[in-house]
Design an enzyme around this catalytic site. Sequence first.
Site, PDB file in Angstrom:
ATOM      1  N   ASP A  13     -13.395 -83.356 -84.968  1.00  0.00           N
ATOM      2  CA  ASP A  13     -14.527 -82.972 -85.903  1.00  0.00           C
ATOM      3  C   ASP A  13     -15.701 -83.847 -85.851  1.00  0.00           C
ATOM      4  O   ASP A  13     -16.461 -84.213 -86.587  1.00  0.00           O
ATOM      5  CB  ASP A  13     -13.994 -83.462 -87.517  1.00  0.00           C
ATOM      6  CG  ASP A  13     -12.668 -82.650 -87.653  1.00  0.00           C
ATOM      7  OD1 ASP A  13     -12.642 -81.324 -87.456  1.00  0.00           O
ATOM      8  OD2 ASP A  13     -11.911 -83.290 -88.208  1.00  0.00           O
ATOM      9  N   LYS A  16     -18.432 -81.313 -81.565  1.00  0.00           N
ATOM     10  CA  LYS A  16     -18.671 -80.978 -80.227  1.00  0.00           C
ATOM     11  C   LYS A  16     -19.174 -79.882 -79.993  1.00  0.00           C
ATOM     12  O   LYS A  16     -19.913 -79.478 -78.933  1.00  0.00           O
ATOM     13  CB  LYS A  16     -17.139 -80.976 -79.792  1.00  0.00           C
ATOM     14  CG  LYS A  16     -16.521 -82.437 -79.645  1.00  0.00           C
ATOM     15  CD  LYS A  16     -15.036 -82.188 -79.041  1.00  0.00           C
ATOM     16  CE  LYS A  16     -13.879 -81.494 -80.083  1.00  0.00           C
ATOM     17  NZ  LYS A  16     -13.872 -82.252 -81.302  1.00  0.00           N
ATOM     18  N   GLY A  40     -11.886 -75.953 -85.029  1.00  0.00           N
ATOM     19  CA  GLY A  40     -13.005 -75.089 -85.453  1.00  0.00           C
ATOM     20  C   GLY A  40     -14.577 -75.748 -84.939  1.00  0.00           C
ATOM     21  O   GLY A  40     -14.603 -77.025 -85.438  1.00  0.00           O
ATOM     22  N   HIS A  41     -15.185 -75.206 -84.054  1.00  0.00           N
ATOM     23  CA  HIS A  41     -16.224 -75.750 -83.605  1.00  0.00           C
ATOM     24  C   HIS A  41     -17.426 -75.062 -84.657  1.00  0.00           C
ATOM     25  O   HIS A  41     -17.704 -73.852 -84.614  1.00  0.00           O
ATOM     26  CB  HIS A  41     -16.681 -75.662 -82.226  1.00  0.00           C
ATOM     27  CG  HIS A  41     -15.859 -76.352 -81.329  1.00  0.00           C
ATOM     28  ND1 HIS A  41     -15.755 -76.275 -80.061  1.00  0.00           N
ATOM     29  CD2 HIS A  41     -14.780 -77.420 -81.945  1.00  0.00           C
ATOM     30  CE1 HIS A  41     -14.749 -77.461 -79.494  1.00  0.00           C
ATOM     31  NE2 HIS A  41     -14.418 -78.019 -80.607  1.00  0.00           N
ATOM     32  N   GLN A 226     -10.207 -80.825 -80.564  1.00  0.00           N
ATOM     33  CA  GLN A 226      -9.735 -81.995 -81.354  1.00  0.00           C
ATOM     34  C   GLN A 226     -10.461 -83.474 -80.778  1.00  0.00           C
ATOM     35  O   GLN A 226     -11.456 -83.344 -80.288  1.00  0.00           O
ATOM     36  CB  GLN A 226      -8.135 -81.987 -80.986  1.00  0.00           C
ATOM     37  CG  GLN A 226      -7.513 -81.100 -82.174  1.00  0.00           C
ATOM     38  CD  GLN A 226      -7.015 -79.770 -81.284  1.00  0.00           C
ATOM     39  OE1 GLN A 226      -6.972 -79.594 -80.106  1.00  0.00           O
ATOM     40  NE2 GLN A 226      -7.349 -78.645 -81.968  1.00  0.00           N
TER      41      GLN A 226
END
Length: 427
Positions: A13, A16, A40-41, A226
């Site tokens: 988180d 990235k 999730g990006h 991650q």
Amino acid sequence: MSNIVVFGSQWGDEGKGKIVDMLAQEVAAIVRFQGGNNAGHTLVVAGEKCVLHLIPSGILHPGKVCLIGNGVVLDPEVFLREVDSLAKKGVDVSPERLMISKKTHIILSYHRALDVAREGKLSGGAKIGTTGRGIGPCYEDKMHRCGIRAADLADPELLRDKIARAIEEKNVLFKNLYGAEEMDPEAVYQELLPIAERIRPYLADVSTAIQKAVDGGGTVLFEGAQGTQLDIDHGTYPFVTSSTTVSGNAASGSGCSPRMLERIIAIVKAYTTRVGGGPFPSELFDATGDYLQEKGGEFGATTGRKRRCGWLDMVVLRESVRLNGPTELAVTKLDVLSGLKELKICVAYEYKGQQVDYPPQEQNGMAFVTPVYETMPGWDEDITNVTSFAALPENARKYLVRMEELSGVPIGLVSVGPDRKQTFTRR
């Protein structure tokens, strides 16, 4: 230009996706090399928010080739939902620019069911905090050598046989250990057939695609998911993810030589957050923690769960530097710290009567450390429109310089807001 690896240096988180999106302008191909849709990006372009779970963040840049590597575990239903969602926005998601390695392992309904059943059986502090997306069980099948690979979707008879063999063992667990309903392998197979038909055009030799991009003079960007402290080997085990999140896995997880990995960027949030269970030494349980959570919008992009917030932990970052060998840091969410009168940085831990500079290596050792803090003055100014290091408030500059000193790694990028344009170079 050098090939680039982007990895998370904390518990994930860190932002990235935004950095990958920005760097994607300069490269020929973007490769996701590990994890699944448990990550999730989040991207914000011209004020519009887009969350991607499987498709590489570079997909929003026309003409860029986006690859899903063999180290990923792919839920085909989630993949197709993302494809359809992007297509509705006018994004080109054709197989000519979006490819899945034939060696990528596939998450099916029985993986998700097993994940949920296991986590449900755990209680209290024993819960891992899994997303329930079937990531762990899919990686288990991979290691057990009974996994379904993407190439199997093009071979119906092989697919049917492998599903039957995989479910046979899992039904024993469902019935006798978890008291859950058994699954019908033929029903799983029939449900998968129309999905497989849509996935097949995207299957490719990703390793060769990477080699072609490099041989053609292009640059490849390797996108991790991650963070280092969630690495299956080096993270806060057992409160970790099921894949290798460190930069070295970019080669193995995508099918290329480690010699291709040249520019390695550690994404560092200006403070620290964590989702799920497990130790978090610098966690804040006071008004400052609430301030960081609210101002930073700290909710998981995949699950929506509230993120735990704490001060910047240099022990964790120092470990990331040791394990990943970054050539530079990219600091995100610096703007969230604006308005705090003083800032603290965890510079070491007290552990078993000694001061240590790196996390204890024993299981759950980080649950028994006491953080050693260094205090710095904060700043009040709004920095969301700052476009250079020199234009930052003096105390913000000092905070970044101290981060460089304590990590031994120069800062290359600084982000002061969620939008693509709110990032500038340090040098």
